[in-house]
Design a protein around this motif. Sequence first.
Motif, PDB file in Angstrom:
ATOM      1  N   ASP A 102      54.924 131.519  42.740  1.00 38.62           N
ATOM      2  CA  ASP A 102      55.757 130.322  42.606  1.00 38.62           C
ATOM      3  C   ASP A 102      57.143 130.542  43.225  1.00 38.62           C
ATOM      4  N   ASN A 103      57.814 129.422  43.501  1.00 37.94           N
ATOM      5  CA  ASN A 103      59.201 129.415  43.982  1.00 37.94           C
ATOM      6  C   ASN A 103      59.370 130.176  45.297  1.00 37.94           C
ATOM      7  N   ARG A 104      58.399 130.036  46.175  1.00 39.29           N
ATOM      8  CA  ARG A 104      58.500 130.647  47.505  1.00 39.29           C
ATOM      9  C   ARG A 104      58.734 129.554  48.538  1.00 39.29           C
ATOM     10  N   GLY A 162      62.369 126.206  54.540  1.00 40.84           N
ATOM     11  CA  GLY A 162      63.280 125.544  53.612  1.00 40.84           C
ATOM     12  C   GLY A 162      62.614 124.694  52.551  1.00 40.84           C
ATOM     13  N   GLN A 163      61.287 124.670  52.494  1.00 48.71           N
ATOM     14  CA  GLN A 163      60.581 123.857  51.508  1.00 48.71           C
ATOM     15  C   GLN A 163      60.006 124.753  50.417  1.00 48.71           C
ATOM     16  N   PRO A 164      60.148 124.371  49.143  1.00 48.90           N
ATOM     17  CA  PRO A 164      59.608 125.182  48.049  1.00 48.90           C
ATOM     18  C   PRO A 164      58.107 124.969  47.882  1.00 48.90           C
ATOM     19  N   GLY A 165      57.439 126.031  47.450  1.00 56.00           N
ATOM     20  CA  GLY A 165      56.008 125.942  47.223  1.00 56.00           C
ATOM     21  C   GLY A 165      55.451 127.253  46.731  1.00 56.00           C
ATOM     22  N   PHE A 166      54.206 127.547  47.119  1.00 55.33           N
ATOM     23  CA  PHE A 166      53.520 128.769  46.681  1.00 55.33           C
ATOM     24  C   PHE A 166      53.150 129.630  47.885  1.00 55.33           C
ATOM     25  N   PHE A 167      53.196 130.941  47.683  1.00 48.77           N
ATOM     26  CA  PHE A 167      52.482 131.859  48.558  1.00 48.77           C
ATOM     27  C   PHE A 167      51.115 132.103  47.917  1.00 48.77           C
ATOM     28  N   VAL A 168      50.068 131.986  48.699  1.00 49.59           N
ATOM     29  CA  VAL A 168      48.705 132.126  48.184  1.00 49.59           C
ATOM     30  C   VAL A 168      48.206 133.538  48.473  1.00 49.59           C
ATOM     31  N   LEU A 169      47.787 134.230  47.420  1.00 55.34           N
ATOM     32  CA  LEU A 169      47.290 135.601  47.532  1.00 55.34           C
ATOM     33  C   LEU A 169      45.818 135.637  47.137  1.00 55.34           C
ATOM     34  N   THR A 170      44.988 136.194  48.011  1.00 59.60           N
ATOM     35  CA  THR A 170      43.570 136.344  47.715  1.00 59.60           C
ATOM     36  C   THR A 170      43.129 137.749  48.101  1.00 59.60           C
ATOM     37  N   PRO A 171      42.418 138.457  47.217  1.00 60.17           N
ATOM     38  CA  PRO A 171      41.896 139.782  47.602  1.00 60.17           C
ATOM     39  C   PRO A 171      40.797 139.646  48.650  1.00 60.17           C
ATOM     40  N   PHE A 216      55.251 118.402  42.546  1.00 56.38           N
ATOM     41  CA  PHE A 216      56.376 118.311  41.629  1.00 56.38           C
ATOM     42  C   PHE A 216      56.140 117.297  40.520  1.00 56.38           C
ATOM     43  N   GLN A 217      55.132 116.475  40.657  1.00 56.24           N
ATOM     44  CA  GLN A 217      54.791 115.553  39.581  1.00 56.24           C
ATOM     45  C   GLN A 217      54.045 116.294  38.466  1.00 56.24           C
ATOM     46  N   GLU A 218      53.248 117.277  38.851  1.00 52.04           N
ATOM     47  CA  GLU A 218      52.500 118.086  37.883  1.00 52.04           C
ATOM     48  C   GLU A 218      52.634 119.546  38.310  1.00 52.04           C
ATOM     49  N   ARG A 219      53.619 120.220  37.719  1.00 57.10           N
ATOM     50  CA  ARG A 219      54.021 121.527  38.214  1.00 57.10           C
ATOM     51  C   ARG A 219      52.956 122.606  38.034  1.00 57.10           C
ATOM     52  N   THR A 220      52.029 122.415  37.137  1.00 56.29           N
ATOM     53  CA  THR A 220      50.978 123.422  36.947  1.00 56.29           C
ATOM     54  C   THR A 220      49.724 123.132  37.769  1.00 56.29           C
ATOM     55  N   ALA A 221      49.755 122.039  38.541  1.00 57.51           N
ATOM     56  CA  ALA A 221      48.594 121.698  39.360  1.00 57.51           C
ATOM     57  C   ALA A 221      48.542 122.633  40.563  1.00 57.51           C
ATOM     58  N   LEU A 222      47.350 123.119  40.850  1.00 56.49           N
ATOM     59  CA  LEU A 222      47.174 124.024  41.979  1.00 56.49           C
ATOM     60  C   LEU A 222      46.802 123.235  43.221  1.00 56.49           C
ATOM     61  N   PRO A 223      47.482 123.490  44.350  1.00 61.94           N
ATOM     62  CA  PRO A 223      47.125 122.788  45.589  1.00 61.94           C
ATOM     63  C   PRO A 223      45.754 123.217  46.080  1.00 61.94           C
ATOM     64  N   GLU A 224      45.142 122.349  46.842  1.00 64.62           N
ATOM     65  CA  GLU A 224      43.796 122.626  47.328  1.00 64.62           C
ATOM     66  C   GLU A 224      43.864 123.573  48.519  1.00 64.62           C
ATOM     67  N   GLY A 233      51.724 131.415  30.248  1.00 70.91           N
ATOM     68  CA  GLY A 233      51.321 132.554  29.437  1.00 70.91           C
ATOM     69  C   GLY A 233      50.050 133.200  29.916  1.00 70.91           C
ATOM     70  N   GLN A 234      49.910 133.361  31.230  1.00 69.94           N
ATOM     71  CA  GLN A 234      48.737 133.985  31.857  1.00 69.94           C
ATOM     72  C   GLN A 234      47.479 133.117  31.780  1.00 69.94           C
ATOM     73  N   LYS A 235      47.622 131.823  31.458  1.00 74.37           N
ATOM     74  CA  LYS A 235      46.448 130.957  31.409  1.00 74.37           C
ATOM     75  C   LYS A 235      46.110 130.375  32.780  1.00 74.37           C
ATOM     76  N   SER A 236      47.101 130.260  33.652  1.00 74.73           N
ATOM     77  CA  SER A 236      46.841 129.729  34.986  1.00 74.73           C
ATOM     78  C   SER A 236      46.928 130.854  35.999  1.00 74.73           C
ATOM     79  N   ARG A 237      46.756 130.499  37.245  1.00 73.86           N
ATOM     80  CA  ARG A 237      46.849 131.487  38.308  1.00 73.86           C
ATOM     81  C   ARG A 237      48.211 131.451  39.000  1.00 73.86           C
ATOM     82  N   ILE A 238      49.174 130.759  38.401  1.00 68.69           N
ATOM     83  CA  ILE A 238      50.529 130.716  38.946  1.00 68.69           C
ATOM     84  C   ILE A 238      51.317 131.902  38.413  1.00 68.69           C
ATOM     85  N   ARG A 239      51.969 132.603  39.291  1.00 72.83           N
ATOM     86  CA  ARG A 239      52.785 133.759  38.897  1.00 72.83           C
ATOM     87  C   ARG A 239      54.154 133.669  39.556  1.00 72.83           C
TER      88      ARG A 239
END
Length: 258
Positions: free
Chosen positions: A92-94, A98-107, A130-138, A172-178
């Motif tokens: 999160d917060n990457r 200049g745009q905020p979003g996620f870095f996606v990490l996959t093994p 930003f409407q649903e902050r815990t929603a994961l992008p596709e 609390g470790q329930k989602s895949r957002i870190r």
Amino acid sequence: MPERWRFVLISLAALIGIAVTLSLGRWQLQRAGYKQALFEAVQRQQRQPPWDNAQLAAGLAGPAVQASPAPWLHRPVQLHGHWIGAQTLYLDNRQMQGQPGFFVLTPLRLAPPHGDVVIVVQRGWVPRNFQERTALPEVHTPEGLVTVEGRMQAAPSRLYEFGGRAGADPDGQKSRIRQNVDITEWAAASGLPLRDASLLQTGEASEGLRRDWPEATAGVEKHHGYAFQWFGLAALITLLYVWFQIIRRFVRPSRSRS
């Protein structure tokens, strides 16, 4: 205070000021030289031919991983393997451009006979909802054998966490957002043999991910600027001392008497 002692103290202060400012200017030039040499070493490494699965597996094996700098760091690679999509995490917060979003990490598990090597891949960036902050992008994660190109990096960079521990997430470790990720903890939690390294995937945007990674720079300009300021201050102290303590004290009075 006698005039003589006043002159001695001012002269001593001027000498100390000149010595200190010259020393600081020289130190800034040394810092610039160190960063330039480091940047050139990174550039040389990135110009090397890319490693394949076997070369990377050998480079990550044994005590070489503990070497400084590690032989695999910044090395281009072209790997074949299988995504472990169920273990994908979102940092999160990457930002990108200049745009905020996620870095996606996959093994990525390397293809046999190197299936015991699993590398965390920084696949790219996606915007957040930003409407649903815990929603994961596709993000599309292909199945089957894939080819991944990029360059080897250390573990993903960390952001400051307010009162949190490494790898904490808003659910609390329930989602895949870190907020951050610790590869050692990730390996223990997932049971995967993750190596303490990561791959920065390069190439055009694909699979819903952007890869406009910032280019590395030497960053020596600011050190040159600081050095110029310190050397300029040393020159100023010298000029002021010569004018007030030599020219006005000795040269001009002697001329006026003549």
